[in-house]
Write a protein that holds these residues in place. Structure first.
Motif, PDB file in Angstrom:
ATOM      1  N   GLU A  48      40.396  -0.158  19.853  1.00  0.00           N
ATOM      2  CA  GLU A  48      40.805  -0.176  21.263  1.00  0.00           C
ATOM      3  C   GLU A  48      41.110   1.221  21.796  1.00  0.00           C
ATOM      4  OE1 GLU A  48      42.249  -4.759  21.874  1.00  0.00           O
ATOM      5  OE2 GLU A  48      43.803  -3.215  21.783  1.00  0.00           O
ATOM      6  N   GLU A  51      37.707   2.620  22.554  1.00  0.00           N
ATOM      7  CA  GLU A  51      37.125   1.993  23.747  1.00  0.00           C
ATOM      8  C   GLU A  51      37.765   2.517  25.035  1.00  0.00           C
ATOM      9  OE1 GLU A  51      36.535  -2.365  21.573  1.00  0.00           O
ATOM     10  OE2 GLU A  51      38.109  -2.052  23.047  1.00  0.00           O
ATOM     11  N   TYR A  53      40.780   1.738  25.843  1.00  0.00           N
ATOM     12  CA  TYR A  53      41.636   0.670  26.317  1.00  0.00           C
ATOM     13  C   TYR A  53      43.110   0.925  26.023  1.00  0.00           C
ATOM     14  CZ  TYR A  53      42.941  -3.870  27.804  1.00  0.00           C
ATOM     15  OH  TYR A  53      43.535  -4.884  28.491  1.00  0.00           O
ATOM     16  N   ARG A  54      43.367   1.603  24.927  1.00  0.00           N
ATOM     17  CA  ARG A  54      44.730   1.959  24.550  1.00  0.00           C
ATOM     18  C   ARG A  54      44.838   3.469  24.457  1.00  0.00           C
ATOM     19  NH1 ARG A  54      47.874  -2.130  22.885  1.00  0.00           N
ATOM     20  NH2 ARG A  54      46.566  -3.876  22.350  1.00  0.00           N
TER      21      ARG A  54
END
Lengths: 285, 251
Positions: A48, A51, A53-54
């Protein structure tokens, strides 16, 4: 060799808990990289972060030449993501879902081509909620491919599949690789990593405990097992020099005019190496 | 802009495809209008000095804003969040702003269509004349949609599971809708109920709608009521800013 992903001393803490404790790896463009590990090892956190995302706590990462944390929409159009659990609109059909997501990208793959790649031809016009778990997962994969990405992230893409569906998914992933897509795959299935990955890293408790090609990982274990039956008795030998030992065994048997019943020579599988590395058969962490 | 239009069309497809949600948020106010209109549409409501059907038409638009923009939107967002759809959308090039604008735009279209249907039914079946202040009506609808959608965004952050989302949100909005002067005039309420009703945004919103639609006043003459609605809208927005999440709760 172009580097698609590079990770340097990546760390991530949630409050007091450090989920990822300084890991390093690289993925060459066009390769399949397998991130292995038991539940809670930090696989999903790592993916993540890559990606975008985090956010990470510290470390340097680059994915397709950019820092995911600050990358924009153009970068997002170059990646495809399959999340750990299915994430689909239940009332649309696979064809409609693919059309919806195709609209988000500047140069999407044709919808029919993706339906073909993921093998959903027969179910293309059925409501998503009527699909089986495996079919939903294939649609997840289709949605990750629709934007024609250079890199895709697959977080446990075949968990819960029956063996037939798993093989079909593997075939799809091999096809993607042959199209030149870089793939980061997390899995806790060792055979999956062995079948698909060019490089593997085994994550345990937030650190990489072993990395290399599947062959290197299994090759690192030095002993070969030789198994055979003699006079009705099952015999198991472990040897570091299988060529010589086999020659001795077979010559002796030939001299005596005997047959070595059920002879079998095997290297340890990745699974055995993995269980040894992660130090647990429960997978608990 | 192209992406916005694409997502707006997607949202419309998603809304009408989900029959249960479309029924509860879109058709229920219309059905209530037909039922209650048949029951007391011809009766005069003396404390409001209007006929039941006139009263009910504005009330059902108030009920409609609560069911579509507040409850419908809130439930949709919780379900999408828990299904991981919001998270997936964040991995695409679609920006959060474009996505949320399209979601809100779509719900406004639904509400506008619903209000038009209610006004048409009022005219055809109950002989309620079309509102004279067309512009004011449009402004009222827009303000209602924006403020109640902001509250819908806000409440979605409080609800944890997809399974419980309908129950939790209905438990908030149904009592609110009923005591807010949509079906019955709050003028005859016992004191404790009046106090509650006076604090709720829908009471004030229904009053503005009724004044504009039935009495033909200009929308800004009810500015005090609008301020209350707006304050609730801002509270919803602040809650949304603090609590709105893209990823599922359990993850």
């Amino acid at each position: 060799m172009t580097i698609a992903v590079s990770v340097r001393d990546l760390r991530k803490s949630y409050g007091e808990f450090e989920a990822v404790k300084g890991i390093d790896f690289e993925i060459a463009a066009g390769q399949v990289f397998g991130l292995l590990g038991p539940n809670g090892a930090g696989k999903t956190t790592t993916v993540e972060i890559l990606e975008g995302y985090r956010n990470r706590s510290s470390g340097d990462i680059s994915v397709l030449g950019e820092d995911p944390q600050h990358a924009g929409q153009a970068w997002r159009s170059r990646i495809g993501v399959v999340l750990q659990s299915s994430s689909l609109y239940p009332n649309l059909t696979p064809r409609e879902s693919l059309r919806v997501f195709a609209g988000y990208y500047a140069t999407p793959r044709p919808v029919d081509e993706v339906i073909e790649i993921v093998g959903l031809g027969e179910k293309a016009d059925a409501r998503v909620r009527t699909l089986s778990g495996g079919q939903k997962r294939r649609l997840d994969l289709g949605l990750a491919l629709i934007g024609n990405p250079d890199m895709i992230f697959l977080d446990e893409p075949t968990t819960g599949f029956d063996p037939g569906a798993r093989r079909a998914a593997w075939e799809t992933i091999r096809n993607l690789r042959s199209l030149g897509t870089t793939i980061l795959l997390t899995t806790h299935y060792l055979d999956e990593a062995e079948q698909l990955a060019d490089q593997v890293a085994v994550l345990r408790g937030g650190v990489i405990v072993r990395a290399g090609s599947p062959a290197e990982l299994t090759g690192g274990a030095s002993e070969t097992e030789i198994r055979y039956r003699q006079a009705g008795e099952e015999i198991l030998e472990r040897t570091t020099d299988p060529t010589r030992r086999l020659h001795e065994l077979t010559s002796a048997a030939l001299e005596r005019g005997e047959v070595l019943d059920g002879i079998e020579v095997r290297r340890p599988t990745l699974e055995e190496v993995y269980l040894e590395l992660t130090g647990s058969e429960t997978g608990a962490e | 802009m192209k992406l916005f239009v694409h997502q707006l069309r997607t949202e419309q497809l998603l809304f009408w495809r989900n029959r249960e949600a479309a029924f509860f948020t879109f058709f229920l106010p219309v059905i209530f209008f037909l039922i209650f209109g048949a029951i007391y549409g011809d009766t005069d409501i003396s404390s409001e000095h209007i006929k039941g059907s006139y009263f009910l038409e504005a009330g059902m638009i108030g009920y409609g804003v609560a069911s579509t923009c507040f409850a419908g939107l809130g439930i949709t967002l919780v379900v999408r969040r828990e299904l991981g759809i919001l998270k997936r959308v964040r991995t695409t090039p679609l920006t959060p702003l474009t996505y949320l604008s399209a979601v809100l735009g779509s719900i406004f279209i639904v509400f506008l269509f619903e209000a038009a249907l209610i006004i048409l039914i009022g005219r055809v079946l109950f002989g309620v004349p079309f509102p004279t202040q067309a512009f004011s009506v449009l402004v009222v609808l827009l303000i209602g949609a924006v403020c109640f959608a902001a509250m819908g965004l806000g409440i979605s952050g409080f609800v944890r599971s997809a399974e419980g989302s309908s129950a939790a949100i209905n438990a908030v909005y149904l009592p609110m809708a009923i005591i807010s002067g949509t079906f019955f005039t709050p003028k005859g309420y016992p004191t404790f109920l009046k106090v509650i009703a006076d604090a709720l945004p829908l009471t004030h919103y229904t009053k503005v709608t009724r004044d504009v639609m039935v009495h033909g006043v200009h929308v800004w003459s009810d500015w005090k009521q609008l301020l209350v609605v707006l304050a609730w809208g801002i509270a919803g927005m602040l809650a949304a800013l603090k609590l709105f999440r893209w990823q599922p709760r359990e993850a």
